[in-house]
Design a protein around this motif. Sequence first.
Motif, PDB file in Angstrom:
ATOM      1  N   ILE A   2      10.697  41.384 -29.832  1.00  4.79           N
ATOM      2  CA  ILE A   2      11.108  41.595 -28.354  1.00  4.79           C
ATOM      3  C   ILE A   2      12.168  42.473 -27.840  1.00  4.79           C
ATOM      4  O   ILE A   2      12.138  43.324 -26.926  1.00  4.79           O
ATOM      5  CB  ILE A   2      11.708  40.215 -27.944  1.00  4.79           C
ATOM      6  N   PHE A   3      13.115  43.048 -28.768  1.00  3.79           N
ATOM      7  CA  PHE A   3      14.083  43.875 -28.514  1.00  3.79           C
ATOM      8  C   PHE A   3      13.638  45.125 -28.557  1.00  3.79           C
ATOM      9  O   PHE A   3      13.817  45.999 -27.765  1.00  3.79           O
ATOM     10  CB  PHE A   3      15.263  43.803 -29.673  1.00  3.79           C
ATOM     11  N   LEU A   4      12.456  45.419 -29.740  1.00  2.00           N
ATOM     12  CA  LEU A   4      11.859  46.755 -29.431  1.00  2.00           C
ATOM     13  C   LEU A   4      11.017  46.840 -28.203  1.00  2.00           C
ATOM     14  O   LEU A   4      10.794  48.290 -27.906  1.00  2.00           O
ATOM     15  CB  LEU A   4      11.089  46.791 -30.868  1.00  2.00           C
ATOM     16  N   VAL A   5      10.184  45.942 -28.205  1.00  2.00           N
ATOM     17  CA  VAL A   5       9.518  46.243 -26.699  1.00  2.00           C
ATOM     18  C   VAL A   5      10.062  46.289 -25.504  1.00  2.00           C
ATOM     19  O   VAL A   5       9.741  46.989 -24.876  1.00  2.00           O
ATOM     20  CB  VAL A   5       8.476  45.020 -26.716  1.00  2.00           C
ATOM     21  N   ALA A   6      11.412  45.546 -25.399  1.00  2.00           N
ATOM     22  CA  ALA A   6      11.843  45.435 -24.176  1.00  2.00           C
ATOM     23  C   ALA A   6      12.938  46.593 -23.891  1.00  2.00           C
ATOM     24  O   ALA A   6      12.988  47.192 -22.679  1.00  2.00           O
ATOM     25  CB  ALA A   6      12.781  44.260 -23.884  1.00  2.00           C
ATOM     26  N   VAL A   7      13.515  47.100 -25.013  1.00  2.00           N
ATOM     27  CA  VAL A   7      14.384  48.474 -24.813  1.00  2.00           C
ATOM     28  C   VAL A   7      13.817  49.629 -25.169  1.00  2.00           C
ATOM     29  O   VAL A   7      13.091  49.632 -26.238  1.00  2.00           O
ATOM     30  CB  VAL A   7      15.732  47.979 -25.788  1.00  2.00           C
ATOM     31  N   PRO A   8      13.857  50.814 -24.389  1.00  5.52           N
ATOM     32  CA  PRO A   8      13.251  51.961 -24.695  1.00  5.52           C
ATOM     33  C   PRO A   8      13.881  52.578 -25.473  1.00  5.52           C
ATOM     34  O   PRO A   8      15.253  52.764 -25.922  1.00  5.52           O
ATOM     35  CB  PRO A   8      13.422  52.745 -23.260  1.00  5.52           C
TER      36      PRO A   8
ATOM     37  N   ALA B 257      10.565  33.905 -38.987  1.00 10.12           N
ATOM     38  CA  ALA B 257      10.051  33.782 -37.934  1.00 10.12           C
ATOM     39  C   ALA B 257      10.794  33.903 -36.485  1.00 10.12           C
ATOM     40  O   ALA B 257      10.480  35.103 -35.677  1.00 10.12           O
ATOM     41  CB  ALA B 257       9.151  32.474 -37.602  1.00 10.12           C
ATOM     42  N   PHE B 258      12.034  33.468 -36.567  1.00 10.66           N
ATOM     43  CA  PHE B 258      12.828  33.436 -35.280  1.00 10.66           C
ATOM     44  C   PHE B 258      13.435  34.842 -35.226  1.00 10.66           C
ATOM     45  O   PHE B 258      13.332  35.633 -34.415  1.00 10.66           O
ATOM     46  CB  PHE B 258      14.044  32.464 -35.568  1.00 10.66           C
ATOM     47  N   VAL B 259      13.914  35.520 -36.617  1.00  8.10           N
ATOM     48  CA  VAL B 259      14.710  36.971 -36.466  1.00  8.10           C
ATOM     49  C   VAL B 259      13.640  37.739 -36.156  1.00  8.10           C
ATOM     50  O   VAL B 259      13.593  38.833 -35.366  1.00  8.10           O
ATOM     51  CB  VAL B 259      15.458  37.191 -37.804  1.00  8.10           C
ATOM     52  N   SER B 260      12.411  37.788 -36.751  1.00  7.88           N
ATOM     53  CA  SER B 260      11.337  38.873 -36.607  1.00  7.88           C
ATOM     54  C   SER B 260      10.691  38.883 -35.091  1.00  7.88           C
ATOM     55  O   SER B 260      10.560  39.814 -34.376  1.00  7.88           O
ATOM     56  CB  SER B 260      10.242  38.677 -37.445  1.00  7.88           C
ATOM     57  N   SER B 261      10.811  37.585 -34.419  1.00  7.40           N
ATOM     58  CA  SER B 261      10.187  37.493 -33.244  1.00  7.40           C
ATOM     59  C   SER B 261      11.360  38.338 -32.265  1.00  7.40           C
ATOM     60  O   SER B 261      10.989  38.951 -31.240  1.00  7.40           O
ATOM     61  CB  SER B 261       9.952  36.360 -32.562  1.00  7.40           C
TER      62      SER B 261
ATOM     63  N   THR C   6       2.481  41.213 -26.376  1.00  4.31           N
ATOM     64  CA  THR C   6       3.275  41.053 -27.510  1.00  4.31           C
ATOM     65  C   THR C   6       4.721  40.208 -26.973  1.00  4.31           C
ATOM     66  O   THR C   6       5.092  39.430 -27.755  1.00  4.31           O
ATOM     67  CB  THR C   6       3.637  42.206 -28.006  1.00  4.31           C
ATOM     68  N   MET C   7       5.061  40.612 -25.800  1.00  7.11           N
ATOM     69  CA  MET C   7       6.261  39.879 -25.072  1.00  7.11           C
ATOM     70  C   MET C   7       5.902  38.240 -25.097  1.00  7.11           C
ATOM     71  O   MET C   7       6.894  37.408 -25.448  1.00  7.11           O
ATOM     72  CB  MET C   7       6.775  40.451 -23.784  1.00  7.11           C
ATOM     73  N   VAL C   8       4.871  37.877 -24.798  1.00  6.14           N
ATOM     74  CA  VAL C   8       4.535  36.456 -24.512  1.00  6.14           C
ATOM     75  C   VAL C   8       4.393  35.666 -25.563  1.00  6.14           C
ATOM     76  O   VAL C   8       5.071  34.781 -25.751  1.00  6.14           O
ATOM     77  CB  VAL C   8       3.229  36.403 -23.467  1.00  6.14           C
ATOM     78  N   VAL C   9       3.715  36.413 -26.617  1.00  6.02           N
ATOM     79  CA  VAL C   9       3.557  35.785 -28.035  1.00  6.02           C
ATOM     80  C   VAL C   9       4.909  35.647 -28.832  1.00  6.02           C
ATOM     81  O   VAL C   9       4.975  34.712 -29.083  1.00  6.02           O
ATOM     82  CB  VAL C   9       2.602  36.580 -28.655  1.00  6.02           C
ATOM     83  N   MET C  10       5.763  36.858 -28.710  1.00  3.61           N
ATOM     84  CA  MET C  10       6.855  36.656 -29.524  1.00  3.61           C
ATOM     85  C   MET C  10       7.896  35.664 -28.762  1.00  3.61           C
ATOM     86  O   MET C  10       8.661  35.133 -29.465  1.00  3.61           O
ATOM     87  CB  MET C  10       7.563  37.905 -29.638  1.00  3.61           C
ATOM     88  N   THR C  11       7.882  35.453 -27.489  1.00  4.84           N
ATOM     89  CA  THR C  11       8.963  34.652 -26.990  1.00  4.84           C
ATOM     90  C   THR C  11       8.488  33.235 -27.468  1.00  4.84           C
ATOM     91  O   THR C  11       9.339  32.140 -27.621  1.00  4.84           O
ATOM     92  CB  THR C  11       8.747  34.751 -25.346  1.00  4.84           C
ATOM     93  N   LEU C  12       7.090  32.933 -27.361  1.00  2.00           N
ATOM     94  CA  LEU C  12       6.480  31.616 -27.764  1.00  2.00           C
ATOM     95  C   LEU C  12       6.904  31.324 -29.203  1.00  2.00           C
ATOM     96  O   LEU C  12       7.405  30.176 -29.449  1.00  2.00           O
ATOM     97  CB  LEU C  12       5.067  31.440 -27.534  1.00  2.00           C
ATOM     98  N   ILE C  13       6.924  32.122 -29.860  1.00  2.00           N
ATOM     99  CA  ILE C  13       7.170  31.927 -31.601  1.00  2.00           C
ATOM    100  C   ILE C  13       8.578  31.759 -31.715  1.00  2.00           C
ATOM    101  O   ILE C  13       9.139  30.973 -32.416  1.00  2.00           O
ATOM    102  CB  ILE C  13       6.795  33.298 -32.393  1.00  2.00           C
ATOM    103  N   ALA C  14       9.498  32.629 -30.820  1.00  2.00           N
ATOM    104  CA  ALA C  14      10.957  32.556 -30.999  1.00  2.00           C
ATOM    105  C   ALA C  14      11.453  31.176 -30.553  1.00  2.00           C
ATOM    106  O   ALA C  14      12.179  30.329 -31.137  1.00  2.00           O
ATOM    107  CB  ALA C  14      11.586  33.341 -30.182  1.00  2.00           C
ATOM    108  N   THR C  15      10.686  30.577 -29.514  1.00  2.00           N
ATOM    109  CA  THR C  15      11.001  29.205 -29.024  1.00  2.00           C
ATOM    110  C   THR C  15      10.636  28.156 -29.903  1.00  2.00           C
ATOM    111  O   THR C  15      11.322  27.112 -30.189  1.00  2.00           O
ATOM    112  CB  THR C  15      10.108  28.850 -27.604  1.00  2.00           C
TER     113      THR C  15
END
Length: 430
Positions: free
Chosen positions: A317-323, A309-313, A254-263
Amino acid sequence: MIGEAVYDAASEEDVTKFKQLLHQDPYLVERVSYPCLRNLLHVATLRGQVAIVEEVLKISPGLARFSDSQKSSPLHIAVEEGNLEIARRLLSVAPEMCWWRDGQGLNPVHVAAMKGHVEILEKLLEEDPSPVMERVHRGQTVLHLCVKHRQLRALKFLVDKLGDLVCAKDDDGETLLHWAARTKQVEMVKYLVESNKVEKESKNSMGRTAVGILKERHDDSEGIISIISPPKAMSWHKTNPKLLEYLSKKREQTMVVMTLIATMAFQAAVSPPGGVWQEDTSSHRAGEAVIATTHPKIYKHLVRANTTAFVSSLITIFLVAVPFPIGLGALFVFTTYVMWVSMAAIAVSYGGSVLVSAPNTQTRSLTGIVNVVLAVSLGFFGIKLVRNIVMMCCRRLFGSRFVDDDLTYLRVRVFQTLNSILCGLLTPDP
């Protein structure tokens, strides 16, 4: 003969006879000795004869500083017997005896703690608080002795007085909680845990915590374990290690996909399809998107989809990265839906870009593309929902292991069939 008479008088607390004997021979107190190198003061203290102790100290106070063959002073004996009055009189004559150690390396404070004589402990600390910091065999403190000898009342008294010594470890790295758990003292463990002065996760030199020591015993220790480490609410993902590993892998993907979409969304915002105007005119300014003028309606929808797309990605990323203090399963489900929104939005953005840049599309709109994206998304969600319902029903009917094995077999057969079909299509006829 006269020694026996003095001994009898001291043992029976016959003060009158004792004085008569001393009147006949004033040096009798210092000359008479008994087995184990004990003098008259040792005998009177052991018998608890306060009046005799007073008479002996009046005549020869120096006897208070003599130790017997076990290196026990009269104060050691008084403390062990729990005689506060005699201990007071001895301390008034020889207060330095608080530091003296017997044959076992114990000073009077240690002995009082082992015996649980709180009143004597209080008196000794008033006289000199320093000896209480002395350590004994293998670096154990006076608090360790309280725990080992099951003296909870003495421990509570000393904990209130000593502060930082509560967290001290012996030479084996064991705290008070280690010893209380090892000896299975429920009340002692409960007090130490509730006081919050001992670290529950502290490890000894063998790397074991108090709970670890209890688990190694393989006996009825669940009650004490629950006191030290209360059972927490069991979340569904903790019961299945394979599922936890699966969710961890999905997190990385998910981190990889969301980083790509944000880019992609960021790139589409700064470099819109069709480029930007290079100079100012009456209808536009340099740096503005060309499609904002040529296709204003499409550009408006394109900006909305791209922003979504940018905001949701970024949210994903924030939800997955931060506990967060929520269940991993709930977080996974939520991020999955947000990821679908992001993917659908970037698909709409792509469709808008194609409409702008492709020829002969001036009369078309984004409605068809949005419908296609919604149909595909709902189709995937529908398939996943049906699959989950079928899986749940099959597990209830046949058991989880049977269903998992059957699904694995089914996947293998499907891939084999597809491979045969492709090979047949690609292989030329003879």
